[in-house]
Design an enzyme around this catalytic site. Structure first.
Site, PDB file in Angstrom:
ATOM      1  N   LYS A  13       0.871  -1.122   0.163  1.00 45.93           N
ATOM      2  CA  LYS A  13       0.048   0.063   0.088  1.00 45.93           C
ATOM      3  C   LYS A  13       0.766   1.159   0.052  1.00 45.93           C
ATOM      4  CE  LYS A  13      -2.323  -0.771   3.680  1.00 45.93           C
ATOM      5  NZ  LYS A  13      -1.891  -2.013   4.355  1.00 45.93           N
ATOM      6  N   ARG A 134      10.360  -1.834  12.363  1.00 44.62           N
ATOM      7  CA  ARG A 134       8.930  -1.404  12.735  1.00 44.62           C
ATOM      8  C   ARG A 134       8.520  -2.308  14.027  1.00 44.62           C
ATOM      9  NH1 ARG A 134       4.201  -0.202   8.569  1.00 44.62           N
ATOM     10  NH2 ARG A 134       3.174  -1.358  10.279  1.00 44.62           N
ATOM     11  N   ARG A 145      -2.068  -8.811  13.036  1.00 41.91           N
ATOM     12  CA  ARG A 145      -2.412  -7.928  12.173  1.00 41.91           C
ATOM     13  C   ARG A 145      -3.370  -8.670  11.011  1.00 41.91           C
ATOM     14  NH1 ARG A 145       2.645  -5.907  11.491  1.00 41.91           N
ATOM     15  NH2 ARG A 145       2.201  -4.476   9.831  1.00 41.91           N
TER      16      ARG A 145
HETATM   17  P1  ADP Z   1      -0.062  -2.246   8.029  1.00 45.81           P
HETATM   18  O1  ADP Z   1      -0.829  -2.126   6.934  1.00 45.81           O
HETATM   19  O2  ADP Z   1       1.316  -3.096   7.797  1.00 45.81           O
HETATM   20  O3  ADP Z   1      -0.602  -2.995   9.521  1.00 45.81           O
HETATM   21  P2  ADP Z   1      -0.345   0.447   8.758  1.00 45.81           P
HETATM   22  O4  ADP Z   1       0.731   1.501   8.565  1.00 45.81           O
HETATM   23  O5  ADP Z   1      -1.387   0.832   7.515  1.00 45.81           O
HETATM   24  O6  ADP Z   1       0.503  -0.848   8.364  1.00 45.81           O
HETATM   25  O7  ADP Z   1      -0.880   0.322   9.935  1.00 45.81           O
HETATM   26  C1  ADP Z   1      -0.101   0.226  11.160  1.00 45.81           C
HETATM   27  C2  ADP Z   1      -0.758   0.207  12.394  1.00 45.81           C
HETATM   28  O8  ADP Z   1      -1.890   1.565  12.717  1.00 45.81           O
HETATM   29  C3  ADP Z   1      -2.271  -0.534  12.655  1.00 45.81           C
HETATM   30  O9  ADP Z   1      -2.010  -2.005  12.981  1.00 45.81           O
HETATM   31  C4  ADP Z   1      -3.154   0.082  13.531  1.00 45.81           C
HETATM   32  O10 ADP Z   1      -2.711  -0.065  14.663  1.00 45.81           O
HETATM   33  C5  ADP Z   1      -2.987   1.819  13.178  1.00 45.81           C
HETATM   34  N1  ADP Z   1      -3.848   2.175  12.045  1.00 45.81           N
HETATM   35  C6  ADP Z   1      -3.447   2.601  10.743  1.00 45.81           C
HETATM   36  N2  ADP Z   1      -4.737   2.805  10.153  1.00 45.81           N
HETATM   37  C7  ADP Z   1      -5.860   2.830  11.118  1.00 45.81           C
HETATM   38  C8  ADP Z   1      -7.184   3.070  10.953  1.00 45.81           C
HETATM   39  N3  ADP Z   1      -7.780   3.624   9.845  1.00 45.81           N
HETATM   40  N4  ADP Z   1      -8.040   2.743  12.264  1.00 45.81           N
HETATM   41  C9  ADP Z   1      -7.413   2.200  13.357  1.00 45.81           C
HETATM   42  N5  ADP Z   1      -6.099   1.977  13.348  1.00 45.81           N
HETATM   43  C10 ADP Z   1      -5.235   2.226  12.400  1.00 45.81           C
END
Ligand code: ADP
Length: 194
Positions: A13, A134, A145
């Site tokens: 993404k 990370r 996740r």
């Molecule tokens: P990944 O898709 O690899 O888990 P992201 O950077 O998209 O990585 O998200 C990392 C973390 O950020 C998630 O595990 C969650 O804790 C938080 N997060 C991201 N976007 C949201 C959202 N829209 N609502 C709630 N938590 C979020």
């Protein structure tokens, strides 16, 4: 132009969102990256979000809305955006949809779903752990996740498919090929909408 990327952790993404933002001249808004910055900066949101991020749990919706509403509205007035990681639950999508109905010109035009198999995702995330360290790229964090995605995010796909916004893209290809397939699909979808 207003786009959303939905995909499992590790599907690419962030990589594709950055390329789409440069290509279409729009803002890249990554909820995960913004939350990590809040944690690094020790803000009020960051202090609450830190434990959720570490566990790989979703951060409470109110915090995510508080953090994103100003940047989304700002970007909507300046060419548009590609959202990466938000909405991530049906509740977030419904709320965002409700707000978009009130504020003209912020509703999504295309939702890109990058598909990649579980084994490949896991390999990519473990490789990223070596490179970037990370906090959630651990064996436990990755498995958790994936489960959160299945329970919370998967239902979004039906929500957007019913609105004829969803495009599936094979994410298990070289970065440039994924990008070419994605822009072709977006341009096709937008041609049909006009
Ligand atoms: P990944 O898709 O690899 O888990 P992201 O950077 O998209 O990585 O998200 C990392 C973390 O950020 C998630 O595990 C969650 O804790 C938080 N997060 C991201 N976007 C949201 C959202 N829209 N609502 C709630 N938590 C979020």
């Amino acid at each position: 132009m207003r786009l959303l990327l939905v995909a499992y952790p590790g599907a690419g993404k962030g990589t594709q969102a950055a390329k789409l933002a440069a290509h279409y001249g729009i803002a890249h808004l990554s909820s995960g990256a913004l939350l990590r910055a809040e944690v690094t900066d020790g803000t009020k949101i960051g202090l609450i979000a830190a434990d959720y991020l570490k566990r790989g749990d979703l951060v409470p919706d109110e915090l995510v809305f508080e953090m994103l509403s100003a940047p989304v509205l700002e970007a909507a007035g300046h060419g548009g955006y590609v959202l990466d990681g938000f909405p991530r639950t049906l509740r977030q999508a419904e709320e965002a949809y409700r707000i978009a109905h009130e504020v003209a010109g912020i509703e999504l035009q295309a939702v890109i779903h990058l598909t990649v198999g579980r084994d490949e995702l896991r390999n990519r995330l473990l490789a990223r752990a070596q490179r970037e360290g990370r906090i959630d790229d651990t064996e436990f964090g990755i498995t958790h996740r994936f489960k959160v995605f299945d329970a919370e995010t998967q239902p979004l796909l039906g929500f957007y498919a019913r609105r004829a916004l969803l495009v599936d893209i094979d994410g298990d290809q070289p970065v440039q090929k994924v990008f070419a397939d994605t822009t072709a699909a977006i341009d096709r979808l937008r041609a049909g909408q006009n």
